[in-house]
Design a protein around this motif. Structure first.
Motif, PDB file in Angstrom:
ATOM      1  N   PHE A  16      29.768  71.466  40.397  1.00  0.00           N
ATOM      2  CA  PHE A  16      30.166  71.480  41.591  1.00  0.00           C
ATOM      3  C   PHE A  16      29.706  72.356  42.700  1.00  0.00           C
ATOM      4  O   PHE A  16      29.216  72.145  43.903  1.00  0.00           O
ATOM      5  CB  PHE A  16      31.683  71.487  41.842  1.00  0.00           C
ATOM      6  CG  PHE A  16      32.186  71.432  43.226  1.00  0.00           C
ATOM      7  CD1 PHE A  16      32.234  70.136  43.940  1.00  0.00           C
ATOM      8  CD2 PHE A  16      32.761  72.545  44.155  1.00  0.00           C
ATOM      9  CE1 PHE A  16      32.857  69.882  45.377  1.00  0.00           C
ATOM     10  CE2 PHE A  16      33.262  72.461  45.169  1.00  0.00           C
ATOM     11  CZ  PHE A  16      33.312  71.031  45.892  1.00  0.00           C
ATOM     12  N   LYS A  17      29.665  73.661  42.241  1.00  0.00           N
ATOM     13  CA  LYS A  17      28.931  74.828  43.254  1.00  0.00           C
ATOM     14  C   LYS A  17      27.458  74.772  43.618  1.00  0.00           C
ATOM     15  O   LYS A  17      26.875  74.620  44.675  1.00  0.00           O
ATOM     16  CB  LYS A  17      29.351  76.207  42.443  1.00  0.00           C
ATOM     17  CG  LYS A  17      30.629  76.700  42.670  1.00  0.00           C
ATOM     18  CD  LYS A  17      30.827  77.268  43.975  1.00  0.00           C
ATOM     19  CE  LYS A  17      32.121  77.660  43.952  1.00  0.00           C
ATOM     20  NZ  LYS A  17      32.482  77.653  45.317  1.00  0.00           N
ATOM     21  N   GLY A  18      26.811  74.040  42.431  1.00  0.00           N
ATOM     22  CA  GLY A  18      25.438  73.725  42.669  1.00  0.00           C
ATOM     23  C   GLY A  18      25.234  72.685  43.902  1.00  0.00           C
ATOM     24  O   GLY A  18      24.377  72.533  44.933  1.00  0.00           O
ATOM     25  N   LEU A  19      25.971  71.528  43.411  1.00  0.00           N
ATOM     26  CA  LEU A  19      25.873  70.434  44.622  1.00  0.00           C
ATOM     27  C   LEU A  19      26.342  70.677  45.710  1.00  0.00           C
ATOM     28  O   LEU A  19      25.910  70.283  46.859  1.00  0.00           O
ATOM     29  CB  LEU A  19      26.846  69.163  44.143  1.00  0.00           C
ATOM     30  CG  LEU A  19      26.422  68.472  42.525  1.00  0.00           C
ATOM     31  CD1 LEU A  19      27.298  67.523  42.257  1.00  0.00           C
ATOM     32  CD2 LEU A  19      25.073  67.829  42.893  1.00  0.00           C
ATOM     33  N   ASP A  20      27.506  71.633  45.935  1.00  0.00           N
ATOM     34  CA  ASP A  20      28.078  72.318  47.274  1.00  0.00           C
ATOM     35  C   ASP A  20      26.732  72.755  48.016  1.00  0.00           C
ATOM     36  O   ASP A  20      26.782  73.001  49.080  1.00  0.00           O
ATOM     37  CB  ASP A  20      29.280  72.973  47.131  1.00  0.00           C
ATOM     38  CG  ASP A  20      29.922  73.621  48.143  1.00  0.00           C
ATOM     39  OD1 ASP A  20      29.818  72.577  49.269  1.00  0.00           O
ATOM     40  OD2 ASP A  20      30.257  74.543  48.292  1.00  0.00           O
ATOM     41  N   GLY A  21      26.316  73.900  47.102  1.00  0.00           N
ATOM     42  CA  GLY A  21      25.063  74.637  47.527  1.00  0.00           C
ATOM     43  C   GLY A  21      23.968  73.949  48.322  1.00  0.00           C
ATOM     44  O   GLY A  21      23.291  74.019  49.371  1.00  0.00           O
ATOM     45  N   LEU A  22      23.835  72.548  47.511  1.00  0.00           N
ATOM     46  CA  LEU A  22      22.614  71.966  48.086  1.00  0.00           C
ATOM     47  C   LEU A  22      23.026  71.199  49.363  1.00  0.00           C
ATOM     48  O   LEU A  22      22.273  71.227  50.560  1.00  0.00           O
ATOM     49  CB  LEU A  22      22.276  70.481  46.967  1.00  0.00           C
ATOM     50  CG  LEU A  22      21.349  70.965  45.745  1.00  0.00           C
ATOM     51  CD1 LEU A  22      21.303  69.934  44.808  1.00  0.00           C
ATOM     52  CD2 LEU A  22      19.956  71.239  46.251  1.00  0.00           C
ATOM     53  N   VAL A  23      24.268  70.785  49.310  1.00  0.00           N
ATOM     54  CA  VAL A  23      24.648  70.165  50.740  1.00  0.00           C
ATOM     55  C   VAL A  23      24.650  71.426  51.925  1.00  0.00           C
ATOM     56  O   VAL A  23      24.539  70.879  52.766  1.00  0.00           O
ATOM     57  CB  VAL A  23      26.237  69.466  50.529  1.00  0.00           C
ATOM     58  CG1 VAL A  23      26.784  69.192  51.824  1.00  0.00           C
ATOM     59  CG2 VAL A  23      26.150  68.322  49.592  1.00  0.00           C
ATOM     60  N   LEU A  83      23.451  78.186  55.502  1.00  0.00           N
ATOM     61  CA  LEU A  83      22.282  78.498  54.718  1.00  0.00           C
ATOM     62  C   LEU A  83      22.378  79.659  53.774  1.00  0.00           C
ATOM     63  O   LEU A  83      22.090  79.452  52.376  1.00  0.00           O
ATOM     64  CB  LEU A  83      21.110  78.642  55.722  1.00  0.00           C
ATOM     65  CG  LEU A  83      20.336  77.496  56.404  1.00  0.00           C
ATOM     66  CD1 LEU A  83      19.546  77.956  57.799  1.00  0.00           C
ATOM     67  CD2 LEU A  83      19.667  76.620  55.338  1.00  0.00           C
ATOM     68  N   LEU A  84      23.023  80.607  54.259  1.00  0.00           N
ATOM     69  CA  LEU A  84      23.263  81.861  53.303  1.00  0.00           C
ATOM     70  C   LEU A  84      24.155  81.374  52.328  1.00  0.00           C
ATOM     71  O   LEU A  84      23.825  81.666  50.934  1.00  0.00           O
ATOM     72  CB  LEU A  84      23.786  82.909  54.136  1.00  0.00           C
ATOM     73  CG  LEU A  84      24.376  84.090  53.323  1.00  0.00           C
ATOM     74  CD1 LEU A  84      22.824  84.747  52.558  1.00  0.00           C
ATOM     75  CD2 LEU A  84      25.103  85.314  54.127  1.00  0.00           C
ATOM     76  N   HIS A  85      25.454  81.120  52.462  1.00  0.00           N
ATOM     77  CA  HIS A  85      26.180  80.436  51.544  1.00  0.00           C
ATOM     78  C   HIS A  85      25.627  79.399  50.415  1.00  0.00           C
ATOM     79  O   HIS A  85      25.785  79.657  49.296  1.00  0.00           O
ATOM     80  CB  HIS A  85      27.399  79.780  52.237  1.00  0.00           C
ATOM     81  CG  HIS A  85      28.794  79.866  51.465  1.00  0.00           C
ATOM     82  ND1 HIS A  85      29.434  78.831  50.968  1.00  0.00           N
ATOM     83  CD2 HIS A  85      29.469  81.047  50.784  1.00  0.00           C
ATOM     84  CE1 HIS A  85      30.558  79.144  50.409  1.00  0.00           C
ATOM     85  NE2 HIS A  85      30.419  80.372  50.194  1.00  0.00           N
ATOM     86  N   GLY A  86      24.908  78.485  50.984  1.00  0.00           N
ATOM     87  CA  GLY A  86      24.458  77.600  49.961  1.00  0.00           C
ATOM     88  C   GLY A  86      23.053  78.088  49.221  1.00  0.00           C
ATOM     89  O   GLY A  86      23.079  77.953  48.052  1.00  0.00           O
ATOM     90  N   VAL A  87      22.147  79.041  49.901  1.00  0.00           N
ATOM     91  CA  VAL A  87      21.358  79.661  48.896  1.00  0.00           C
ATOM     92  C   VAL A  87      21.783  80.323  47.904  1.00  0.00           C
ATOM     93  O   VAL A  87      21.080  80.388  46.890  1.00  0.00           O
ATOM     94  CB  VAL A  87      20.227  80.245  49.645  1.00  0.00           C
ATOM     95  CG1 VAL A  87      19.273  81.256  49.210  1.00  0.00           C
ATOM     96  CG2 VAL A  87      19.626  79.386  50.692  1.00  0.00           C
TER      97      VAL A  87
END
Length: 174
Positions: A16-23, A83-87
């Motif tokens: 979920f964290k990975g998908l959330d990061g992509l979004v 951007l920061l949070h997602g990356v």
């Protein structure tokens, strides 16, 4: 059984964290190339049908309200934050997938920093969404700490959990 369920929750949380990061990265990039007026227009288009059926729809009203109150500086801040949070989330997930245990403490520190910001947000501007996200992040930090203390890499947890879910014998340790 409890251990396997916690392993499954940890793996689903990382996914979920990975998908959330992509979004978040996609949303941040989109916000960099749009204006507040364009966001408001898009919010109105997306919510128009729902609001015509139910003028009190909570989510649709929140979307329009949020878009109405954005200004250029606000959009830039939100874009930079996303951007920061997602990356960072994507970097954590990729590093965990690569398999180094050394990443676990860094992941906990990064998620902890975001957790502190979310707690600040809860104190200054309480919202159910931030509260749910904060609890979720706290659980993921605890599960990451648990994995680190158990001296396991993500791929080991993955193999054992997949075998358990599909009721196959777990692969032997390499």
């Amino acid at each position: 059984m409890r251990e396997r369920v916690l392993d499954l929750v940890f793996l689903l949380g990382v996914l979920f964290k990975g998908l959330d990061g992509l979004v978040e990265v996609a949303g941040g990039v989109l916000l960099l190339f749009t204006t507040p007026a364009a966001l408001l227009s898009a919010a109105n288009r997306v919510t128009a049908e729902e609001l015509s059926e139910d003028p009190h729809d909570l989510i649709a009203n929140l979307i329009v309200h949020g878009a109405t109150h954005l200004h250029s500086g606000g959009v830039a801040f939100v874009a930079a934050y996303l951007l920061l949070h997602g990356v960072v989330k994507l970097a954590i997930v990729v590093a965990l997938l690569v398999g180094s245990r050394r990443v676990y403490p860094w992941a906990m520190v990064a998620l902890g920093a975001f957790l502190i910001f979310q707690l600040y947000e809860l104190v200054t501007k309480p919202s159910v969404g931030v509260a749910v996200l904060t609890v979720f992040d706290a659980v993921i930090i605890w599960l990451t700490w648990r994995e680190w203390r158990r001296n396991r890499e993500l791929r080991t947890t993955w193999r054992g959990t997949v075998a358990w879910v599909f009721r196959r014998p777990a692969p032997t340790q390499e």
